[in-house]
Write a protein that holds these residues in place. Sequence first.
Motif, PDB file in Angstrom:
ATOM      1  N   SER A   1      -4.789  12.360  48.525  1.00  0.00           N
ATOM      2  CA  SER A   1      -5.767  11.348  48.112  1.00  0.00           C
ATOM      3  C   SER A   1      -6.642  10.916  49.288  1.00  0.00           C
ATOM      4  N   LEU A   2      -6.071  10.874  50.480  1.00  0.00           N
ATOM      5  CA  LEU A   2      -6.828  10.471  51.664  1.00  0.00           C
ATOM      6  C   LEU A   2      -8.001  11.402  51.961  1.00  0.00           C
ATOM      7  N   LYS A   3      -7.957  12.622  51.431  1.00  0.00           N
ATOM      8  CA  LYS A   3      -9.069  13.551  51.632  1.00  0.00           C
ATOM      9  C   LYS A   3     -10.326  13.076  50.914  1.00  0.00           C
ATOM     10  N   ASN A   4     -10.147  12.371  49.789  1.00  0.00           N
ATOM     11  CA  ASN A   4     -11.290  11.896  49.002  1.00  0.00           C
ATOM     12  C   ASN A   4     -11.524  10.400  49.125  1.00  0.00           C
ATOM     13  N   ILE A   5     -10.451   9.647  49.352  1.00  0.00           N
ATOM     14  CA  ILE A   5     -10.592   8.197  49.521  1.00  0.00           C
ATOM     15  C   ILE A   5      -9.850   7.795  50.800  1.00  0.00           C
ATOM     16  N   PRO A   6     -10.438   8.114  51.958  1.00  0.00           N
ATOM     17  CA  PRO A   6      -9.730   7.942  53.233  1.00  0.00           C
ATOM     18  C   PRO A   6      -9.421   6.495  53.604  1.00  0.00           C
ATOM     19  N   THR A   7     -10.092   5.538  52.940  1.00  0.00           N
ATOM     20  CA  THR A   7      -9.870   4.135  53.285  1.00  0.00           C
ATOM     21  C   THR A   7      -9.026   3.399  52.257  1.00  0.00           C
ATOM     22  N   LEU A   8      -9.260   3.661  50.985  1.00  0.00           N
ATOM     23  CA  LEU A   8      -8.740   2.800  49.925  1.00  0.00           C
ATOM     24  C   LEU A   8      -7.229   2.870  49.734  1.00  0.00           C
ATOM     25  N   VAL A   9      -6.588   3.975  50.129  1.00  0.00           N
ATOM     26  CA  VAL A   9      -5.124   4.031  50.021  1.00  0.00           C
ATOM     27  C   VAL A   9      -4.477   4.233  51.388  1.00  0.00           C
ATOM     28  N   LYS A  10      -5.266   4.059  52.436  1.00  0.00           N
ATOM     29  CA  LYS A  10      -4.765   4.302  53.794  1.00  0.00           C
ATOM     30  C   LYS A  10      -3.558   3.436  54.132  1.00  0.00           C
ATOM     31  N   TYR A  11      -3.576   2.214  53.617  1.00  0.00           N
ATOM     32  CA  TYR A  11      -2.516   1.274  53.976  1.00  0.00           C
ATOM     33  C   TYR A  11      -1.422   1.163  52.911  1.00  0.00           C
ATOM     34  N   ALA A  12      -1.455   2.034  51.912  1.00  0.00           N
ATOM     35  CA  ALA A  12      -0.393   2.021  50.893  1.00  0.00           C
ATOM     36  C   ALA A  12       0.937   2.388  51.543  1.00  0.00           C
ATOM     37  N   ASP A  13       1.921   1.528  51.379  1.00  0.00           N
ATOM     38  CA  ASP A  13       3.213   1.755  52.017  1.00  0.00           C
ATOM     39  C   ASP A  13       4.324   1.273  51.096  1.00  0.00           C
ATOM     40  N   ARG A  14       5.546   1.506  51.494  1.00  0.00           N
ATOM     41  CA  ARG A  14       6.702   1.089  50.716  1.00  0.00           C
ATOM     42  C   ARG A  14       6.679  -0.420  50.476  1.00  0.00           C
ATOM     43  N   ASN A  15       6.954  -0.806  49.242  1.00  0.00           N
ATOM     44  CA  ASN A  15       6.998  -2.224  48.886  1.00  0.00           C
ATOM     45  C   ASN A  15       8.448  -2.699  48.972  1.00  0.00           C
ATOM     46  N   ASP A  16       8.770  -3.383  50.058  1.00  0.00           N
ATOM     47  CA  ASP A  16      10.154  -3.817  50.273  1.00  0.00           C
ATOM     48  C   ASP A  16      10.618  -4.836  49.239  1.00  0.00           C
ATOM     49  N   TYR A  17       9.671  -5.549  48.652  1.00  0.00           N
ATOM     50  CA  TYR A  17      10.033  -6.521  47.603  1.00  0.00           C
ATOM     51  C   TYR A  17      10.752  -5.824  46.454  1.00  0.00           C
ATOM     52  N   LEU A  18      10.281  -4.636  46.083  1.00  0.00           N
ATOM     53  CA  LEU A  18      10.902  -3.902  44.972  1.00  0.00           C
ATOM     54  C   LEU A  18      12.338  -3.514  45.306  1.00  0.00           C
ATOM     55  N   ILE A  19      12.573  -3.170  46.556  1.00  0.00           N
ATOM     56  CA  ILE A  19      13.921  -2.809  46.983  1.00  0.00           C
ATOM     57  C   ILE A  19      14.820  -4.045  47.024  1.00  0.00           C
ATOM     58  N   GLN A  20      14.291  -5.134  47.568  1.00  0.00           N
ATOM     59  CA  GLN A  20      15.076  -6.359  47.717  1.00  0.00           C
ATOM     60  C   GLN A  20      15.487  -6.942  46.376  1.00  0.00           C
ATOM     61  N   ILE A  21      14.545  -6.978  45.428  1.00  0.00           N
ATOM     62  CA  ILE A  21      14.883  -7.596  44.147  1.00  0.00           C
ATOM     63  C   ILE A  21      15.913  -6.763  43.394  1.00  0.00           C
ATOM     64  N   GLU A  22      15.830  -5.447  43.508  1.00  0.00           N
ATOM     65  CA  GLU A  22      16.846  -4.596  42.870  1.00  0.00           C
ATOM     66  C   GLU A  22      18.216  -4.850  43.484  1.00  0.00           C
ATOM     67  N   ASP A  23      18.275  -4.879  44.812  1.00  0.00           N
ATOM     68  CA  ASP A  23      19.553  -5.096  45.495  1.00  0.00           C
ATOM     69  C   ASP A  23      20.157  -6.458  45.126  1.00  0.00           C
ATOM     70  N   GLU A  24      19.319  -7.495  45.107  1.00  0.00           N
ATOM     71  CA  GLU A  24      19.822  -8.842  44.837  1.00  0.00           C
ATOM     72  C   GLU A  24      20.326  -8.995  43.407  1.00  0.00           C
ATOM     73  N   ILE A  25      19.576  -8.453  42.455  1.00  0.00           N
ATOM     74  CA  ILE A  25      19.991  -8.588  41.046  1.00  0.00           C
ATOM     75  C   ILE A  25      21.241  -7.759  40.771  1.00  0.00           C
ATOM     76  N   ILE A  26      21.342  -6.596  41.397  1.00  0.00           N
ATOM     77  CA  ILE A  26      22.556  -5.783  41.231  1.00  0.00           C
ATOM     78  C   ILE A  26      23.773  -6.540  41.753  1.00  0.00           C
ATOM     79  N   LYS A  27      23.638  -7.188  42.906  1.00  0.00           N
ATOM     80  CA  LYS A  27      24.750  -7.969  43.464  1.00  0.00           C
ATOM     81  C   LYS A  27      25.132  -9.120  42.546  1.00  0.00           C
ATOM     82  N   ARG A  28      24.140  -9.803  41.998  1.00  0.00           N
ATOM     83  CA  ARG A  28      24.408 -10.955  41.139  1.00  0.00           C
ATOM     84  C   ARG A  28      25.033 -10.548  39.808  1.00  0.00           C
ATOM     85  N   SER A  29      24.722  -9.335  39.350  1.00  0.00           N
ATOM     86  CA  SER A  29      25.184  -8.926  38.013  1.00  0.00           C
ATOM     87  C   SER A  29      26.375  -7.984  38.057  1.00  0.00           C
ATOM     88  N   SER A  30      26.874  -7.686  39.246  1.00  0.00           N
ATOM     89  CA  SER A  30      27.912  -6.661  39.379  1.00  0.00           C
ATOM     90  C   SER A  30      29.192  -6.993  38.627  1.00  0.00           C
TER      91      SER A  30
END
Length: 475
Positions: free
Chosen positions: A217-246
């Motif tokens: 994608s960076l070949k055609n839109i070198p700026t608009l997705v340049k900073y797309a990175d892993r969303n740690d919030y998605l990982i954290q909320i999964e981990d927390e809810i799994i712990k609470r519901s285990s």
Amino acid sequence: MTQPRRIYLLDTKELSPETIAVAFAKTSRSPKSFDKIAAELSDERSADFHEKWVVGYGHSSVAEHAVLHIAIENISRLAVECLESNRLASYTEKSSRYQIWDEDQFFIPEEIQSGDIKDKYLETCKLLFKDYQTAFEKVRKYLSKINPRKNSETERTYINRIRTCSADVCRYYLPASSLANVGVSINARALEHALQKMLAHPLIEVQKMGKEIKAVSLKNIPTLVKYADRNDYLIQIEDEIIKRSSKLVSGEPCGSTWCTCINHDKDGDLYILAALLYRFSNLSFHEAYQHISQLPQPKLENLAESLLGKLGKHDIPVRELEYAQISFDLIIDQGAYFELKRHRMMSQTVKPFSPQLGYAIPKIISKAGLLDNFKNAMKKAEETFFAVHEINPHAAAYILPNAYNRRVFLNMNLRTAFHLIKLRAAPNAHFAIRRPTQRIAEEIRNKYPLFAPYFNKNTTETWQTIENDFFIKTL
């Protein structure tokens, strides 16, 4: 002097997606025409604009004008789930109805790249694909025997019909590791969100897919997705809810109820008609609702007829139908879920894919003499699932076939439901998705009798007749 109307395309062969996005963005402050704005831009100037306004100031809507068409090949159907979970995109994928998989068309996850578990995984995948191909020939011969060619059919049409019906049955063997190709059309804003989800996904395959999509994608839109990175919030909320519901354990018998209407707007039909009246009158919504609430049943039925009874074959109902919501907790087989997930305007929350809820058996499997073979294949898949699960719970799902059931929670408005039912309850839809769709239609007719004549009015089939005609068991 009045300027003449101009309507034209900004050619993607001449302008990059980022340049087109800037040309559209600048019209908010520039009186120049779009083509003149675009003529003044270069890729470098467009990148600078996006860096400042989209990235720096957060004007993300500009990125929606930059659209990419991404070809993604040889990913597992398990990875397709994450890819297609993004609402604001368009997807076309390899069909289990119109294509037949070869024996080696399955994915081997990096999570199990060595040892006895990998050998067990490979053995099971090869077994499932071999049984799938053997079953296809047996089902095809059986269906050819009991379904002679119609007088109105050409030989090619007949062969294709039998082939399609055979594939619909035999897809129950195919595991989530089956490889697929997907064509994606998506704007840069939605793509950034999609990449964040993929890069935060627990499966290595999905993470790598995200990195590769970002790279191309960076070949055609070198700026608009340049900073797309892993969303740690998605990982954290999964981990927390799994712990609470285990420690939480369901008290319901496993799969005791496969379709439950959880909630619906009690006066949703009246709200819809009131919104319709509000739109075409000078009344406030409160006044419109009061008026609708006091109408006798025959007049309400006349309004419902005006709303839904005069739709042409290709007409889409007006948006006022969205003012009523309904939700369901469903248990359906994985093949049916793969079709349901395409209806992205509804909200869907799906549980991880596991063998906990058992599997469905199409009736044709038994009639074609494949019942023991099918059960043995499912047993082998389940054993392998638990073996892989000990090493990596997420990767275990790769081995489960389409026959296994999945639990999904849905919330939709009646406009979305109308589209779902029209498409997925049609006679040419797969029987696995017709069954839950017919059940949803029945619930809507019961909850909103005013609209009952218009939800699935073109068939006499019911979810009960589908179960009886097409399945030995569904749970």
